[in-house]
Design an enzyme around this catalytic site. Structure first.
Site, PDB file in Angstrom:
ATOM      1  CB  SER A   5      12.532 -11.034  43.049  1.00 44.97           C
ATOM      2  OG  SER A   5      13.022 -12.496  42.801  1.00 44.97           O
ATOM      3  CG  ASP A  40      12.433 -14.164  34.780  1.00 41.09           C
ATOM      4  OD1 ASP A  40      12.772 -15.552  35.267  1.00 41.09           O
ATOM      5  OD2 ASP A  40      12.338 -13.128  35.232  1.00 41.09           O
ATOM      6  CG  HIS A  61      10.844 -13.128  38.638  1.00 36.52           C
ATOM      7  ND1 HIS A  61      12.086 -13.303  37.975  1.00 36.52           N
ATOM      8  CD2 HIS A  61      11.151 -13.001  39.965  1.00 36.52           C
ATOM      9  CE1 HIS A  61      12.841 -12.795  39.210  1.00 36.52           C
ATOM     10  NE2 HIS A  61      12.385 -12.632  40.180  1.00 36.52           N
TER      11      HIS A  61
END
Length: 543
Positions: free
Chosen positions: A256, A496, A499
């Site tokens: 990702s 998070d 990312h």
């Protein structure tokens, strides 16, 4: 000599009117009759002289009147333009403007009816960044109309411009030598040149990375520029890269974080492509962005471990017991023929200190993380050696993308993970310890160095460790849904810190790719043409 039609009187001494009663002719009577005679003989000439003077006076008055009216005439009367309708619409405005040989009207003064610029086929053209459009109109001087010859010349010039072939795209080669270490340097705040694009201008961004739209209030994380210590990092130019990609494929392969970088690359190049000439297709593990005018694609292929694993479904991210194999063929068949390959694998290795490896069909082994990582990268290196033609394909490997899970790592004991961080780490005098597994970095470097085929190692790890401010934090998704207000208020659970927001740090990673790709010499025309045709058919098959 007599004038035609002029009456002549012949005087006779015997005329009774000239005799006086007493037979004498006084001088006064004689002069009187001479005056009458002259008037009778030259009366028409006097009238002509008077009329001629009057006509001259009227002609001068009319000429002055015409000169004054010429100033008030429409300034582009007699001018040959591509569109007479435009001339009519601007007529009244031009009457009020001061005379000049050339009239320039800035784009800011253009009427609201103006449409976006289009090419000869009616396609909308992108606006040039930083350029001001202007319209130049040649205006004849006051009282001077173009002659028939000059009109024909101007008409031929207009026709010639309409059929003038488009200039060939310029093949730019950047001056970034391989000896330049792009990854040693510092972060510089630059709110003039950055960000490279606006979040709302890229419709291809997913909700996972649109931090501003998701509620983040500060945007300083978008305005940091990486400055190498011993050289310069060229600013990304979409048109230069797209020209390199003409008739080619560029593919990100990995997890990702590589998808994060792929979204950045799509946003960087899409700004130079007209609306309606770009598409995005998602089909399982493969996402394809296509630039039609360039017959180019920017793709992402989901393979979080590079080799086959039980995490190969891009829609399933909760796989507690992750299992990898020694096989890469199922994934590798999608990478063949690609012109630019960018690989990564890291974040899915970090759940456990040991990895489960499937040998054969039923036998499992537990292998320490770094050893399993080395085994996988050797399998990957073998695939590259057997399937990549170095004369056709450039291969890149992106190093580890760091996390920021503990605010104590950057001396902020009051912080909660990366939440509410708005500035990079400013103390660069010592290396950070943010939990990066540098053993895996050493494995990457060792395997790449041992490969016969040249692979460009993009070392993003150390410089990205300073960017604690650039993560999506609580302004993102969780299991496909935006965080609620309650979840955002609990960053310890929901932030998070893996990312990255876009625009943001991954744009810099892509500037590294851009520098390496665009600094490579262009191939010969024959080789370039062959590549374009080969990839044209392959891209068509993929889509």
């Amino acid at each position: 000599m007599r004038s035609p039609g002029r009456r002549t009187f012949v005087l006779s001494p015997r005329t009774p009117a000239m005799k006086r009663k007493h037979g004498r002719n006084p001088v006064s009577v004689f002069l009187f009759f001479v005056l009458i005679l002259v008037m009778l003989m030259y009366g028409e000439d006097f009238n002509s002289i008077a009329e001629h003077s009057l006509r001259n006076s009227r002609a001068k008055s009319q000429e002055l009147a015409r000169q004054e009216l010429a100033i008030a005439k429409p300034r582009h009367e007699g001018l040959i333009l591509d569109s007479t309708e435009v001339a009519k619409e601007e007529n009244e405005e031009e009457e009020r403007k001061e005379e000049k040989p050339v009239l320039q009207r800035e784009a800011s003064d253009a009427p609201a009816r103006d449409e976006p610029p289009t090419d000869e086929e009616g396609r909308q053209l992108p606006e040039r960044e930083g350029a001001k459009a202007s319209v130049a109109v040649d205006v004849p001087r006051v009282g001077q109309l173009p002659s028939a010859g000059s009109q024909g010349h101007e008409q031929r010039a207009v026709t010639s411009d309409q059929h003038k072939p488009e200039a060939k795209p310029q093949r730019v080669v950047l001056n970034v030598p391989e000896t330049c270490d792009l990854f040693e340097g510092r972060w510089v705040y630059d709110d003039v040149s950055y960000p490279l694009y606006k979040e709302h201008e890229c419709q291809f961004l997913t909700e996972q990375v649109t931090c501003m739209r998701n509620g983040r209030r500060d945007d300083n994380y978008q305005k940091w520029r990486w400055q190498p210590r011993d050289c310069s990092l060229p600013r990304f130019d979409a048109r230069v890269l797209l020209e390199r990609l003409r008739g080619k494929r560029l593919m990100f392969v990995g997890d990702s974080l590589n998808r994060n970088q792929w979204e950045s690359m799509v946003c960087l190049v899409q700004s130079a492509i007209p609306w309606g000439k770009k598409t995005l297709t998602k089909n399982g593990s493969l996402n394809v962005f296509r630039a039609e005018d360039y017959n180019a694609t920017v793709e992402f292929y989901w393979a979080p471990f590079l080799v086959e694993s039980n995490a190969d479904d891009p829609r399933i991210h909760s796989v507690p017991n992750r299992v990898i194999t020694n096989s890469i063929a199922k994934h590798g068949k999608h990478w063949k023929g690609v012109d630019y390959l960018i690989f990564n694998t890291y974040i899915w290795w970090m759940n456990t200190p040991k990895m489960t490896v499937l040998r054969g069909s039923t036998k499992y082994s537990r292998i320490e993380r770094a050893a399993a990582y080395r085994r996988v990268l050797r399998i990957w290196a073998r695939w590259v050696r057997r399937n990549v033609n170095p004369k056709k394909t450039m291969v890149f490997f992106i190093s580890l993308s760091p996390n920021h899970m503990r605010s104590e790592d950057w001396d902020n004991p009051e912080g909660i993970k990366c939440a509410l961080e708005t500035m990079p780490v400013t103390d660069t005098s010592r290396p950070l310890e943010v939990g990066t597994d540098w053993r895996l970095f050493a494995v990457e470097e060792s395997v790449i160095r041992s490969m016969r085929l040249p692979v460009s190692f993009i070392k993003i790890t150390a410089l990205s460790e300073f960017r604690k401010d650039a993560h999506t934090s609580v302004h993102t998704l969780r299991q496909g849904k935006l965080l609620t207000a309650e979840q955002q208020a609990d960053p310890a659970t929901f932030a998070d810190c893996i990312h990255w927001c876009l625009p943001g740090l991954p744009d810099t990673w892509n500037e590294f790719l851009y520098a390496r790709i665009a600094s490579r010499p262009w191939p010969s025309q024959e080789t370039h043409t062959h590549r374009s045709h080969t990839n044209l058919s392959f891209s068509h098959i993929v889509l």
